[in-house]
Design a protein around this motif. Structure first.
Motif, PDB file in Angstrom:
ATOM      1  N   GLU A  76      -3.908 -48.405  -1.769  1.00 27.06           N
ATOM      2  CA  GLU A  76      -4.969 -48.320  -0.968  1.00 27.06           C
ATOM      3  C   GLU A  76      -4.607 -46.723  -0.240  1.00 27.06           C
ATOM      4  O   GLU A  76      -3.621 -46.763   0.451  1.00 27.06           O
ATOM      5  N   ARG A  77      -5.652 -45.949   0.032  1.00 27.46           N
ATOM      6  CA  ARG A  77      -5.515 -44.678   0.627  1.00 27.46           C
ATOM      7  C   ARG A  77      -6.714 -44.498   1.616  1.00 27.46           C
ATOM      8  O   ARG A  77      -7.787 -44.901   1.657  1.00 27.46           O
ATOM      9  N   THR A  78      -6.396 -43.930   2.828  1.00 27.96           N
ATOM     10  CA  THR A  78      -7.290 -43.584   3.888  1.00 27.96           C
ATOM     11  C   THR A  78      -8.112 -42.303   3.624  1.00 27.96           C
ATOM     12  O   THR A  78      -7.578 -41.162   3.098  1.00 27.96           O
ATOM     13  N   ILE A  79      -9.426 -42.371   3.901  1.00 28.08           N
ATOM     14  CA  ILE A  79     -10.236 -41.186   3.558  1.00 28.08           C
ATOM     15  C   ILE A  79     -10.133 -40.156   4.762  1.00 28.08           C
ATOM     16  O   ILE A  79     -10.287 -40.623   5.869  1.00 28.08           O
ATOM     17  N   VAL A  80      -9.919 -38.959   4.493  1.00 23.07           N
ATOM     18  CA  VAL A  80      -9.864 -37.989   5.628  1.00 23.07           C
ATOM     19  C   VAL A  80     -10.990 -36.950   5.633  1.00 23.07           C
ATOM     20  O   VAL A  80     -11.108 -36.348   6.401  1.00 23.07           O
ATOM     21  N   SER A  81     -11.579 -36.404   4.455  1.00 20.59           N
ATOM     22  CA  SER A  81     -12.708 -35.830   4.376  1.00 20.59           C
ATOM     23  C   SER A  81     -13.597 -35.846   3.391  1.00 20.59           C
ATOM     24  O   SER A  81     -13.155 -36.673   2.292  1.00 20.59           O
ATOM     25  N   THR A  82     -14.815 -35.261   3.322  1.00 19.58           N
ATOM     26  CA  THR A  82     -15.648 -35.551   2.471  1.00 19.58           C
ATOM     27  C   THR A  82     -16.407 -34.234   2.182  1.00 19.58           C
ATOM     28  O   THR A  82     -16.820 -33.416   3.240  1.00 19.58           O
ATOM     29  N   VAL A  83     -16.603 -33.745   0.968  1.00 19.69           N
ATOM     30  CA  VAL A  83     -17.246 -32.495   0.579  1.00 19.69           C
ATOM     31  C   VAL A  83     -18.452 -32.683  -0.653  1.00 19.69           C
ATOM     32  O   VAL A  83     -18.123 -33.404  -1.534  1.00 19.69           O
ATOM     33  N   ARG A  84     -19.488 -32.041  -0.480  1.00 18.24           N
ATOM     34  CA  ARG A  84     -20.752 -32.229  -1.623  1.00 18.24           C
ATOM     35  C   ARG A  84     -20.760 -30.861  -1.994  1.00 18.24           C
ATOM     36  O   ARG A  84     -21.797 -30.266  -1.470  1.00 18.24           O
ATOM     37  N   PRO A  85     -20.069 -30.447  -3.043  1.00 20.49           N
ATOM     38  CA  PRO A  85     -20.627 -29.167  -3.792  1.00 20.49           C
ATOM     39  C   PRO A  85     -21.967 -29.287  -4.410  1.00 20.49           C
ATOM     40  O   PRO A  85     -22.341 -30.275  -4.926  1.00 20.49           O
ATOM     41  N   ARG A  86     -22.517 -28.198  -4.502  1.00 26.32           N
ATOM     42  CA  ARG A  86     -23.999 -28.115  -5.042  1.00 26.32           C
ATOM     43  C   ARG A  86     -24.334 -27.316  -6.155  1.00 26.32           C
ATOM     44  O   ARG A  86     -23.478 -26.637  -6.444  1.00 26.32           O
ATOM     45  N   ASN A  87     -25.237 -27.778  -6.977  1.00 19.17           N
ATOM     46  CA  ASN A  87     -25.857 -26.977  -8.070  1.00 19.17           C
ATOM     47  C   ASN A  87     -26.424 -25.873  -7.623  1.00 19.17           C
ATOM     48  O   ASN A  87     -26.885 -25.868  -6.672  1.00 19.17           O
ATOM     49  N   PRO A  88     -26.702 -24.929  -8.704  1.00 21.39           N
ATOM     50  CA  PRO A  88     -27.304 -23.752  -8.114  1.00 21.39           C
ATOM     51  C   PRO A  88     -28.879 -24.100  -7.944  1.00 21.39           C
ATOM     52  O   PRO A  88     -29.675 -23.562  -7.007  1.00 21.39           O
ATOM     53  N   ASP A  89     -29.519 -25.160  -8.509  1.00 24.18           N
ATOM     54  CA  ASP A  89     -30.714 -25.459  -7.903  1.00 24.18           C
ATOM     55  C   ASP A  89     -30.891 -26.120  -6.676  1.00 24.18           C
ATOM     56  O   ASP A  89     -31.842 -26.717  -6.180  1.00 24.18           O
ATOM     57  N   GLY A  90     -29.617 -26.483  -6.005  1.00 21.87           N
ATOM     58  CA  GLY A  90     -29.794 -27.344  -4.602  1.00 21.87           C
ATOM     59  C   GLY A  90     -29.373 -28.631  -4.466  1.00 21.87           C
ATOM     60  O   GLY A  90     -29.016 -29.217  -3.548  1.00 21.87           O
ATOM     61  N   SER A  91     -29.194 -29.103  -5.732  1.00 19.68           N
ATOM     62  CA  SER A  91     -28.724 -30.699  -5.829  1.00 19.68           C
ATOM     63  C   SER A  91     -27.254 -31.025  -5.703  1.00 19.68           C
ATOM     64  O   SER A  91     -26.645 -29.840  -6.005  1.00 19.68           O
TER      65      SER A  91
END
Length: 106
Positions: A82-97
């Motif tokens: 079990e590991r603790t979450i320290v960051s979240t990133v959401r890379p996007r597609n060229p169309d913005g999704s």
């Protein structure tokens, strides 16, 4: 515009991502994601918003956006750890999704 294909063949590690929610009956664990994902275990050090140094042991890459518009806080479980979450990133597609959700853990 187009969407980039997610490399599903690399997602081979079973991962469970859960968070804690405070309710009337106290704190309960809620599973946000349970399935296969890409796990990269590589140590990285970065500065957070409060200018504190944070050590990240690796990241889990999950296809799509699992919790739209919100920061993910909680725990990851994979390989019996079990590991603790320290960051979240959401890379996007060229169309913005959203292409994927990258969750950093320590």
């Amino acid at each position: 515009m187009f969407k980039l294909p997610f490399p599903v063949w690399l997602a081979n590690t079973p991962v469970t991502l859960e968070t804690q929610v405070r309710g009337e009956d106290g704190i309960t664990k809620v599973v946000l994601f349970s399935g296969k994902a890409i796990v990269e275990e590589r140590t990285q050090v970065f500065m957070n918003k409060e200018r504190q140094q944070v050590k990240m042991s690796g990241k889990v890459i999950i296809q799509g956006d699992i919790l739209p518009g919100e920061d993910i806080k909680g725990y990851l479980t994979f390989n019996g750890q079990e590991r603790t979450i320290v960051s979240t990133v959401r890379p996007r597609n060229p169309d913005g999704s959203v292409f994927s959700t990258e969750v950093g853990f320590e």
